[in-house]
Motif scaffolding. Structure first.
Motif, PDB file in Angstrom:
ATOM      1  N   ALA A 103      48.069  43.869  36.617  1.00  0.00           N
ATOM      2  CA  ALA A 103      46.645  42.747  37.128  1.00  0.00           C
ATOM      3  C   ALA A 103      45.503  43.428  36.197  1.00  0.00           C
ATOM      4  O   ALA A 103      44.741  43.125  35.301  1.00  0.00           O
ATOM      5  N   ARG A 104      44.580  44.444  36.212  1.00  0.00           N
ATOM      6  CA  ARG A 104      44.007  45.330  35.472  1.00  0.00           C
ATOM      7  C   ARG A 104      43.679  45.453  34.203  1.00  0.00           C
ATOM      8  O   ARG A 104      43.077  44.928  33.656  1.00  0.00           O
ATOM      9  N   SER A 105      44.994  45.858  33.573  1.00  0.00           N
ATOM     10  CA  SER A 105      45.020  46.244  31.672  1.00  0.00           C
ATOM     11  C   SER A 105      45.399  45.162  30.816  1.00  0.00           C
ATOM     12  O   SER A 105      44.932  45.069  30.158  1.00  0.00           O
ATOM     13  N   HIS A 106      45.923  44.118  32.025  1.00  0.00           N
ATOM     14  CA  HIS A 106      46.123  42.082  31.003  1.00  0.00           C
ATOM     15  C   HIS A 106      44.510  41.162  31.800  1.00  0.00           C
ATOM     16  O   HIS A 106      44.674  40.221  30.171  1.00  0.00           O
ATOM     17  N   GLY A 107      43.857  41.988  32.298  1.00  0.00           N
ATOM     18  CA  GLY A 107      42.548  41.202  33.298  1.00  0.00           C
ATOM     19  C   GLY A 107      43.260  39.369  33.719  1.00  0.00           C
ATOM     20  O   GLY A 107      42.475  38.519  33.565  1.00  0.00           O
ATOM     21  N   ILE A 108      44.186  39.602  34.225  1.00  0.00           N
ATOM     22  CA  ILE A 108      45.643  38.424  35.607  1.00  0.00           C
ATOM     23  C   ILE A 108      45.101  39.460  36.684  1.00  0.00           C
ATOM     24  O   ILE A 108      44.616  39.690  36.959  1.00  0.00           O
ATOM     25  N   SER A 109      44.893  37.761  37.286  1.00  0.00           N
ATOM     26  CA  SER A 109      45.210  38.066  38.939  1.00  0.00           C
ATOM     27  C   SER A 109      46.686  37.830  38.920  1.00  0.00           C
ATOM     28  O   SER A 109      47.656  37.182  38.376  1.00  0.00           O
TER      29      SER A 109
END
Length: 830
Positions: free
Chosen positions: A156-162
């Motif tokens: 989630a952090r690496s792609h900016g998603i939740s």
């Protein structure tokens, strides 16, 4: 294959209270090739301490064998399997559990380390939670319909998603910037086969504000229920950092070294191939020095008090300033034993200087002008790698990084060591090849005349080029043999086969021909004798040798069977040329006027095949004619290429050109048409006509009273030639030879004196009776004639002709030698 890396995942959990986890990497030999910062904190070892060491050295309980195979169950088949718990260094974390997983690259094993307490209670659930929820490695779980069931915090952090945004959706809906077709194909393959897939690479677009594109590797694992039913797949995604990317390049470089270095068996070219491989992919500058003599195939020298003398073999740089700097380098260097370069050559261990400080004492005192020049151009990091093979130092490789390039790291040292070690073996192989080739060429050339003997019959030029390959040292040979009566023998031939066997056979046939030539045999008779001796030599070499199949086990004299030979005798007084051939092509003849032509020498088989008879071919040559004797390979090229044939004819027909220039031009013209196994031997002779004013001939009556008259005529001729100092010895020689001719010979009897570099006295008669020298007893009244001739002359002998025989004796015309002959005569009581 050992895969060195510049670094690995330097990732940390986002939340401080998460248990610390770490990763490191083993190659397929069990050596540690990548070590994270977290691994250092968790296990208590720095990167420098562990890089390049076997895991079994540090944790033998977890890695019982040197190849690094984990000790846990199903370690070889499970995509994520447990190893044994190990003990970290005192003062660090408590016991640590190690988990092995397939490496995202082609070879090696990824080790995940975490505190062993996570496995104490509800082991499997804690393990799954630790690996999935808290792992710094990105993970995603899909159902069999390829819908996302779960993602971890790292993804989630690496792609900016939740996670809430992606559950139940396809990957194409969540990450449109990613190559989703390839991802789903991979997932379908795992669902269909139930087998994991590893080492899948790709480029990922950055999330907002995260920087440039980053490469990633993924491996996909089937997800099974407790009953063994496939319920989905898990994707494990690792971000490939710059260090990790360099590791992949390093592995490729090592494979490239195996493929492209050392194929030419040329020391200089091997060094250049190494430089081409390492610049610019690994270093900004490469300088390769070889120990003095290695380029010539000699054994490398040992270090003296002032170091080992080195010679520049190759250098390369990819920046213009660095190129200019290395172009100004000296090609010879010597590093004292107390310098890093000297120590590297002595101990054979590669050394890393990660920071080049111009103010360091060893740098300021360094005799290496190249180092100072490169420092001025921005060089900041250095690796010194020895070319060490078979227990000897062959040279030294200097690797520099400069400008904005990252400094060398310990894993770079491991890669450099491996690549240079492979190159060192190639250099050693090439050095041995050159040494063996040089030994073969030396052996072969020792059989050939280095200097043409002094003679007045012909002007001679010879040219020999050995084959370019060691096993291709072929059996071409030639010789120039002075004969009695100012005549000269020109010989050329070839021995089948190659290498030491051919060279040894050349030695045998050359020695045999020279021995037979001293008997003054005619060309046809000499070849007949030679043909008869070949099977005898083979038989002698084979006595006591058991027969074994294969050319290498046969006696080397067998190579003489099938040898060819052309034997030519030229007489400058009569300008008669007589030749005979045993399977060898005839000479090319270029007379002063007229085209180049080939005489019709009778064709006969090669030596050793039992040819019943050899025939001679005789012709008269004009003064200044050129005889070109050559090996068979020239004739094949002559017939195969019409343009080449015309070029060679033009060279031979130009009698105004110096003979040496003509032979070299022919050799240069034919060289491109030779294979690597072909040698070339050329023997050019330009005929001379001897001045008849230096020849005196008298017929002798079959009467003993004629001896005194002939002796007087000979002495008068010596006065005309200014050879009064030879009067006494010549008078005795003439008396004895003429007396023997009258007593034992048949008419016609003739005396001939020839004044050249030596004074030759010849007495010919029609008898074929052979004279024999003997020692007369003190009571004998005769029998001393030929003994006197032998003592007073420089050399003497007998030759046979179609009409009888000729007994000849030579005396040196130098007055200094007159005392020598007088002393020899007096010491013998003459």
């Amino acid at each position: 294959m050992n895969i060195p890396f510049k670094g690995f995942f330097a990732c940390r959990p986002a939340v401080d209270d998460l248990p610390e986890m770490a990763t490191f990497l083993l190659n397929d030999q069990g050596m540690i090739v990548a070590w994270s910062v977290e691994a250092g904190r968790l296990l208590g070892y720095s990167e420098v301490e562990v890089t390049g060491r076997h895991a079994s050295e540090l944790w033998p309980e977890a890695f019982p064998d040197a190849c690094g195979a984990p000790a846990g169950p199903s370690a070889a088949t499970s995509p994520l399997s447990r190893c044994m718990t190990v003990v970290s260094r005192p003062g660090c974390s408590p016991d640590v559990a190690l988990l092995a997983a397939p490496c995202p690259l082609e070879e090696g094993t990824l080790i995940l380390a975490l505190p062993a307490r996570l496995l104490a209670a509800e082991e499997d659930r804690a393990l799954l939670d630790a690996v999935f929820t808290r792992s710094p490695i990105s993970m995603a779980v899909y159902d069999t319909q390829l819908r996302l069931m779960r993602i971890n915090a790292a993804l989630a952090r690496s792609h900016g998603i939740s996670e809430a945004h992606v559950l139940g959706r396809r990957i194409a809906e969540v990450l449109p910037e990613v190559d989703t077709a390839a991802i789903e194909d991979r997932l379908r393959q795992v669902i269909a086969t139930g087998l994991p897939i590893s080492n899948v690479s790709g480029q990922v677009e950055p999330s907002a504000g995260s920087g440039s594109n980053r490469p990633e590797n993924a491996f996909t694992i089937p997800l099974l229920s407790p009953e063994g039913r496939l319920i989905g797949v898990t994707d494990v995604i690792t971000s490939v950092t710059d260090s990790y990317y360099r590791a992949g390049e390093g592995s490729a470089a090592l494979r490239g070294a195996t493929a492209c270095i050392g194929a030419t068996l040329d020391v200089t070219r091997t060094a250049e191939e190494l430089a081409d491989l390492l610049v610019p992919s690994f270093a900004d500058v490469v300088v390769i020095d070889l120990v003095e003599g290695v380029l010539q195939g000699e054994e490398p020298q040992h270090a003296g008090t002032d170091g080992i003398p080195l010679r520049l073999a190759a250098s390369k740089a990819h920046q213009q300033a660095l190129v200019t700097a290395i172009q100004l380098m000296s090609d010879r260097h010597r590093f004292p034993p107390d310098t890093p370069q000297g120590r590297t050559l002595t101990d054979g261990q590669a050394k890393l200087v990660d920071v080049l400080d111009p103010q360091a004492g060893w740098i300021r005192a360094s005799p290496d002008s190249r180092l100072h020049a490169l420092l001025q151009c921005g060089a900041h990091s250095l690796i010194l790698a020895p070319l060490h093979a078979m227990g000897a130092s062959l040279g030294l490789v200097h690797l520099y990084r400069a400008g904005g390039t990252d400094p060398f790291q310990p894993h770079d040292l491991a890669l450099a060591r491996k690549v240079v070690t492979h190159a060192a073996l190639s250099v050693e192989k090439a050095r041995r090849f050159i040494g063996e080739h040089a030994a073969l060429v030396t052996l072969h050339e020792s059989m050939l005349p280095r200097l043409v003997p002094d003679q007045s019959a012909v002007q001679v030029s010879h040219h020999y080029r050995p084959a370019r390959r060691s096993a291709g040292i072929s059996g071409e040979w030639f010789d120039v043999i002075p004969l009695s009566g100012l005549r000269v023998a020109l010989v050329v031939g070839g021995v089948p086969g190659a290498g030491f066997r051919a060279a040894a056979s050349v030695g045998q046939i050359c020695a045999t021909v020279r021995t037979l030539a001293q008997l003054d045999l005619s060309p046809d008779e000499l070849l007949a004798r030679l043909d008869d001796m070949v099977p005898r030599l083979v038989e002698r070499e084979s006595i006591g040798r058991p027969f074994r199949q294969g050319a290498g086990s046969a006696a080397f004299a067998e190579a003489l069977v099938g040898a060819t030979c052309l034997y030519v005798v030229y007489d400058p007084i009569s300008r008669q040329c007589v030749m005979a051939s045993a399977g060898h092509p005839p000479p090319a003849i270029a007379e002063p006027i007229g085209p180049v032509w080939f005489p019709g020498v009778p064709t006969h088989g090669p030596l050793g095949l039992g040819e019943p008879v050899f025939e001679a071919f005789e012709l008269e040559l004009a003064e200044g004619s050129t005889l070109a004797l050559y090996t068979e390979r020239l004739l094949r090229a002559w017939h195969a290429d019409r343009a080449l044939a015309e070029q060679l004819r033009a060279i031979l027909a130009d009698g105004s050109r110096p003979l040496d220039a003509s032979s070299r031009m022919v050799a240069d013209a034919i060289a491109p048409h030779l294979s690597a196994e072909d040698g070339l031997a050329l023997l050019f002779a330009r005929t001379r006509s001897f001045d008849t004013g230096h020849v005196a001939t008298w017929d002798v009556a079959l009467d003993r009273s004629a001896v005194s008259d002939i002796r007087s005529l000979a002495l008068r001729q010596l006065d005309l030639w200014g050879l009064e100092h030879l009067a006494f010895s010549t008078e005795l020689i003439v008396s004895e030879l003429v007396t023997n001719g009258i007593r034992y010979g048949q008419e016609p009897i003739r005396l001939r004196l020839i004044h050249d570099r030596a004074l030759t006295c010849e007495v010919s008669d029609a008898s074929s009776t052979s004279p024999h020298i003997r020692r007369a007893a003190t009571t004998d009244e005769g029998g001393r004639g030929l003994f006197l001739v032998a003592q007073l002359s420089h050399r003497w002998g007998t030759r046979y002709t179609t009409t009888g025989k000729t007994i000849w004796a030579e005396q040196l015309t130098n007055p200094e030698n007159d005392d020598l002959h007088s002393h020899r005569a007096q010491s013998r009581g003459i």
